[in-house]
Write a protein that holds these residues in place. Structure first.
Motif, PDB file in Angstrom:
ATOM      1  N   ILE A   1       0.861  -1.181   0.000  1.00  0.00           N
ATOM      2  CA  ILE A   1       0.000   0.000   0.000  1.00  0.00           C
ATOM      3  C   ILE A   1       0.899   1.233   0.000  1.00  0.00           C
ATOM      4  N   ALA A   2       0.792   2.041  -1.021  1.00  0.00           N
ATOM      5  CA  ALA A   2       1.658   3.210  -1.141  1.00  0.00           C
ATOM      6  C   ALA A   2       1.323   4.245  -0.071  1.00  0.00           C
ATOM      7  N   PRO A   3       2.293   5.063   0.324  1.00  0.00           N
ATOM      8  CA  PRO A   3       2.011   6.129   1.292  1.00  0.00           C
ATOM      9  C   PRO A   3       0.901   7.053   0.793  1.00  0.00           C
ATOM     10  N   GLY A   4       0.029   7.442   1.700  1.00  0.00           N
ATOM     11  CA  GLY A   4      -1.060   8.344   1.348  1.00  0.00           C
ATOM     12  C   GLY A   4      -2.230   7.692   0.662  1.00  0.00           C
ATOM     13  N   THR A   5      -2.245   6.334   0.575  1.00  0.00           N
ATOM     14  CA  THR A   5      -3.359   5.621  -0.052  1.00  0.00           C
ATOM     15  C   THR A   5      -3.937   4.605   0.932  1.00  0.00           C
ATOM     16  N   ASN A   6      -4.978   3.919   0.508  1.00  0.00           N
ATOM     17  CA  ASN A   6      -5.591   2.915   1.361  1.00  0.00           C
ATOM     18  C   ASN A   6      -5.852   1.640   0.578  1.00  0.00           C
ATOM     19  N   TYR A   7      -6.014   0.564   1.318  1.00  0.00           N
ATOM     20  CA  TYR A   7      -6.362  -0.735   0.735  1.00  0.00           C
ATOM     21  C   TYR A   7      -7.256  -1.462   1.724  1.00  0.00           C
ATOM     22  N   THR A   8      -8.227  -2.221   1.202  1.00  0.00           N
ATOM     23  CA  THR A   8      -9.166  -2.940   2.052  1.00  0.00           C
ATOM     24  C   THR A   8      -8.923  -4.442   1.964  1.00  0.00           C
ATOM     25  N   TYR A   9      -8.566  -5.038   3.105  1.00  0.00           N
ATOM     26  CA  TYR A   9      -8.440  -6.494   3.214  1.00  0.00           C
ATOM     27  C   TYR A   9      -9.808  -7.098   3.494  1.00  0.00           C
ATOM     28  N   ARG A  10     -10.076  -8.240   2.876  1.00  0.00           N
ATOM     29  CA  ARG A  10     -11.314  -8.979   3.132  1.00  0.00           C
ATOM     30  C   ARG A  10     -10.954 -10.459   3.259  1.00  0.00           C
ATOM     31  N   PHE A  11     -11.238 -11.049   4.412  1.00  0.00           N
ATOM     32  CA  PHE A  11     -10.961 -12.469   4.597  1.00  0.00           C
ATOM     33  C   PHE A  11     -11.958 -13.062   5.587  1.00  0.00           C
ATOM     34  N   GLN A  12     -12.029 -14.378   5.583  1.00  0.00           N
ATOM     35  CA  GLN A  12     -12.952 -15.096   6.466  1.00  0.00           C
ATOM     36  C   GLN A  12     -12.147 -15.980   7.416  1.00  0.00           C
ATOM     37  N   VAL A  13     -12.528 -15.967   8.675  1.00  0.00           N
ATOM     38  CA  VAL A  13     -11.887 -16.849   9.663  1.00  0.00           C
ATOM     39  C   VAL A  13     -12.628 -18.186   9.632  1.00  0.00           C
ATOM     40  N   LYS A  14     -12.457 -18.879   8.531  1.00  0.00           N
ATOM     41  CA  LYS A  14     -13.220 -20.087   8.230  1.00  0.00           C
ATOM     42  C   LYS A  14     -12.765 -21.260   9.099  1.00  0.00           C
ATOM     43  N   ASP A  15     -13.712 -21.875   9.801  1.00  0.00           N
ATOM     44  CA  ASP A  15     -13.440 -23.081  10.595  1.00  0.00           C
ATOM     45  C   ASP A  15     -12.276 -22.877  11.559  1.00  0.00           C
ATOM     46  N   GLN A  16     -12.200 -21.711  12.173  1.00  0.00           N
ATOM     47  CA  GLN A  16     -11.126 -21.420  13.116  1.00  0.00           C
ATOM     48  C   GLN A  16     -11.663 -20.858  14.418  1.00  0.00           C
ATOM     49  N   ILE A  17     -10.926 -21.140  15.469  1.00  0.00           N
ATOM     50  CA  ILE A  17     -11.072 -20.447  16.741  1.00  0.00           C
ATOM     51  C   ILE A  17      -9.660 -20.118  17.204  1.00  0.00           C
ATOM     52  N   GLY A  18      -9.522 -19.350  18.281  1.00  0.00           N
ATOM     53  CA  GLY A  18      -8.208 -19.250  18.897  1.00  0.00           C
ATOM     54  C   GLY A  18      -7.640 -17.857  18.996  1.00  0.00           C
ATOM     55  N   SER A  19      -6.367 -17.814  19.364  1.00  0.00           N
ATOM     56  CA  SER A  19      -5.640 -16.586  19.676  1.00  0.00           C
ATOM     57  C   SER A  19      -4.538 -16.361  18.646  1.00  0.00           C
ATOM     58  N   TYR A  20      -4.570 -15.205  17.993  1.00  0.00           N
ATOM     59  CA  TYR A  20      -3.626 -14.880  16.937  1.00  0.00           C
ATOM     60  C   TYR A  20      -3.231 -13.410  17.054  1.00  0.00           C
ATOM     61  N   TYR A  21      -2.457 -12.930  16.099  1.00  0.00           N
ATOM     62  CA  TYR A  21      -2.151 -11.501  16.068  1.00  0.00           C
ATOM     63  C   TYR A  21      -1.799 -11.088  14.643  1.00  0.00           C
ATOM     64  N   TYR A  22      -1.792  -9.794  14.408  1.00  0.00           N
ATOM     65  CA  TYR A  22      -1.418  -9.235  13.114  1.00  0.00           C
ATOM     66  C   TYR A  22      -0.207  -8.328  13.311  1.00  0.00           C
ATOM     67  N   TYR A  23       0.506  -8.052  12.219  1.00  0.00           N
ATOM     68  CA  TYR A  23       1.630  -7.118  12.302  1.00  0.00           C
ATOM     69  C   TYR A  23       2.006  -6.647  10.898  1.00  0.00           C
ATOM     70  N   PRO A  24       2.722  -5.512  10.782  1.00  0.00           N
ATOM     71  CA  PRO A  24       3.162  -5.037   9.463  1.00  0.00           C
ATOM     72  C   PRO A  24       4.318  -5.890   8.956  1.00  0.00           C
ATOM     73  N   SER A  25       4.236  -6.307   7.697  1.00  0.00           N
ATOM     74  CA  SER A  25       5.195  -7.277   7.163  1.00  0.00           C
ATOM     75  C   SER A  25       6.250  -6.651   6.263  1.00  0.00           C
ATOM     76  N   THR A  26       6.164  -5.364   5.981  1.00  0.00           N
ATOM     77  CA  THR A  26       7.110  -4.718   5.088  1.00  0.00           C
ATOM     78  C   THR A  26       8.280  -4.122   5.871  1.00  0.00           C
ATOM     79  N   ALA A  27       9.404  -3.929   5.124  1.00  0.00           N
ATOM     80  CA  ALA A  27      10.607  -3.305   5.685  1.00  0.00           C
ATOM     81  C   ALA A  27      10.939  -3.951   7.029  1.00  0.00           C
ATOM     82  N   LEU A  28      11.166  -3.139   8.043  1.00  0.00           N
ATOM     83  CA  LEU A  28      11.374  -3.647   9.391  1.00  0.00           C
ATOM     84  C   LEU A  28      10.332  -3.010  10.312  1.00  0.00           C
ATOM     85  N   HIS A  29       9.138  -2.802   9.769  1.00  0.00           N
ATOM     86  CA  HIS A  29       8.096  -2.067  10.491  1.00  0.00           C
ATOM     87  C   HIS A  29       7.682  -2.736  11.799  1.00  0.00           C
ATOM     88  N   ARG A  30       7.786  -4.061  11.852  1.00  0.00           N
ATOM     89  CA  ARG A  30       7.376  -4.737  13.085  1.00  0.00           C
ATOM     90  C   ARG A  30       8.220  -4.286  14.275  1.00  0.00           C
TER      91      ARG A  30
END
Length: 557
Positions: free
Chosen positions: A106-135
């Protein structure tokens, strides 16, 4: 009405219509994230931190099994950005994985919409930025999926459900850390441990992070979101009943402390059955000479008195940790979402069709530090691998199978050359495979596989041989997505490659991942059918050599 409000409203209406037309039985959850920089002092030194809607850590995504999740991300950073959803299987949908091998950033100054389904899942997870060393600057947050009301859970509903995002932390900015790695140097030791973005002083002056009512039981979801080290967690004066690991209900053993390795998440139950006062939740780094510790204060609502300054000690050595791993068992009697394909939980009765051994190594290429898998250090291409494959131009971007299933013993030698290239393993759809992770180094390693849950059947010291299969747990190994490997040891996992797409296998040690210790599995369905994989989203970003190409013919039933 401002631009962000208009776009958010449009996304909401789109999703609402889709929920009635396509997925009427599966509710939608909508989130709008404004991602920006801010200045905070997690370790007492001002530094640049990535905020989501002004917060660090980011907001909790809290869904129910089979919910559809829509996240509209506005990138207000000065660099391209992506988010990945650590542990969410993205059934048939690697388009939403949020990695440079699957998505254009996603370029700076723009937006993007993620769409996904947590199909057949339960539990504890997390998200994080995957580009550069942003994490290394934050941008992470919890993602929890609870069972539907009709599905019984193997423990009584807790009084409250708390989330703990803990991990090691550096006081340098992510830009400074990235320069270190780009120059061929290592990150070195972290400077502290954070719990939900804070380092507790442990002197009685910290405000309580959690409260408990005497006699009540609480669920704590604990994730190690750090960059380099395993952590040990313990509750002062209280035991923990383990109930879930990465989406699987467990046999409910009781522990005084638990090792949680990089990228892993667990759930424990803690009962407020002690003298009403303050207590500490303790997190400390494991397997290093320098032990860094942080605390969070837990306050009984009727309590009087500070927490004791004497903290419970952490265990010593990794043999203790290995024995703890062996005590983890899947709760086979619990009713819950089961891993796909249905029936694969009888994994001990399925014939292995392919064995792949992955050996981690360290060396240099062009005079700079690199990490490798089977002698190859992954390099991201300008065109995401998934897009190159989908548009039929893969041969112009990468080569399949440049590593072997059985690497040469010399790949761990200091003088063994490291190859820099996109690393893509071609896998056969629906094959049942065995993956061996061999660690010849002196540090604990940790691996995460996107798109799947696998059965962690064994971890043992030494070198793997086929005879080691006699020691596998082929009955009730935990179904999970992250596995650690102790020094001079190996780990074995088993899974069915039934989820079509381009799926990431990565070291969860940020330095190693950034410097090449990762690869992708290309799992193609021969039918090119919507039964096996979704079509490319209409809003998918295009870049590299596919930017101006016409889209291929969509999949059909």
């Amino acid at each position: 009405m401002d631009r962000i409000t208009k776009i958010t409203l449009a996304v909401f209406l789109y999703g609402l219509a889709a929920s009635f037309i396509v997925h009427a039985e599966d509710p939608y959850l909508f989130y709008t994230w404004n991602v920006s920089y801010g200045t905070l002092s997690p370790l007492g030194v001002p530094q640049q931190v990535i905020l989501i809607n002004g917060g660090f850590p980011g907001p909790r995504i809290n869904g129910t099994s089979n919910n559809n999740v829509v996240v509209n991300v506005f990138n207000n950073l000065d660099e391209p950005l992506l988010f990945t959803w650590n542990g969410i299987q993205q059934r048939k949908n690697s388009w939403q994985e949020g990695l440079l091998g699957t998505n254009c950033p996603i370029a700076p100054g723009t937006n993007y919409t993620y769409r996904f389904q947590v199909k057949d899942q339960i539990g504890s997870y997390y998200y994080y930025p995957s580009t550069a060393l942003h994490r290394a600057a934050g941008g992470f947050g919890p993602l929890t999926v609870v069972s539907r009301d009709l599905i019984p859970v193997p423990f009584d509903a807790p009084e409250a459900d708390y989330t703990i995002m803990a991990g090691d932390w550096y006081s340098k900015s992510h830009a400074s850390l990235r320069k270190l790695l780009d120059s061929g140097r290592s990150l070195g030791r972290p400077d502290g441990v954070l719990i939900n973005g804070k380092r507790g002083k442990g002197d009685g002056s910290d405000e309580p992070m959690f409260t408990m009512i005497p006699g009540k039981t609480y669920r704590y979801r604990i994730c190690n979101v750090g960059m380099k080290n395993s952590l040990n967690f313990r509750f002062q004066g209280h035991t923990m009943k383990l109930v879930e690991i990465e989406g699987s209900h467990t046999v409910q053993n009781v522990y005084d402390s638990l090792d949680v390795h990089l990228g892993q998440c667990i759930s424990v139950l803690v009962t407020a059955d002690k003298e009403p006062k303050d207590y500490y939740f303790v997190a400390s780094i494991r397997f290093t000479k320098q032990v860094l510790t942080s605390t969070a204060t837990i306050r009984y609502t009727t309590g009087k008195g500070p927490a004791s300054p004497e903290l419970p000690p952490a265990p010593v050595g990794w043999a203790w940790s290995l024995n703890q791993f062996r005590s983890f068992r899947w709760n086979l009697t619990a009713s819950a979402a089961r891993p796909n394909p249905q029936g694969s939980y009888h994994y001990g009765q399925i014939n292995i069709t392919r064995t792949i051994k992955f050996v981690n190594s360290v060396g240099d290429a062009d005079g700079k530090l690199r990490y490798a898998v089977n002698g190859v250090s992954h390099v991201d291409s300008e065109t995401p691998l998934k897009l190159a494959e989908y548009f039929g131009v893969a041969d112009k971007v990468f080569k399949y199978n440049i590593i072997q299933d059985e690497p040469a013993a010399s790949v761990t030698d200091k003088n063994h050359p490291i190859t820099l290239a996109p690393n893509v393993v071609n896998a056969t759809f629906r094959n049942f495979v065995e993956i061996i992770f061999e660690n010849h180094e002196k540090s604990v390693q940790s691996w995460h596989l996107a798109g799947y849950s696998f059965f962690a059947v064994a971890i043992e010291p030494g070198t793997w041989t086929p005879e080691k299969r006699k020691n596998y747990n082929l009955l009730d190994a935990i179904s999970r997505n992250t596995i650690h490997v102790y020094p001079k040891s190996w780990a074995a996992v088993m899974l069915t490659l039934d989820n079509a797409g381009m799926w990431h296998l990565r070291s969860t040690l940020l330095e190693r991942q950034y410097l090449g210790q990762q690869l992708y599995f290309s799992v193609l369905s021969p039918n090119y059918s919507l039964r096996d994989e979704y079509n490319i989203p209409d809003n998918d970003l295009l870049c590299g050599i596919v930017k101006d190409l016409p889209k291929p013919k969509p999949y059909s039933i």
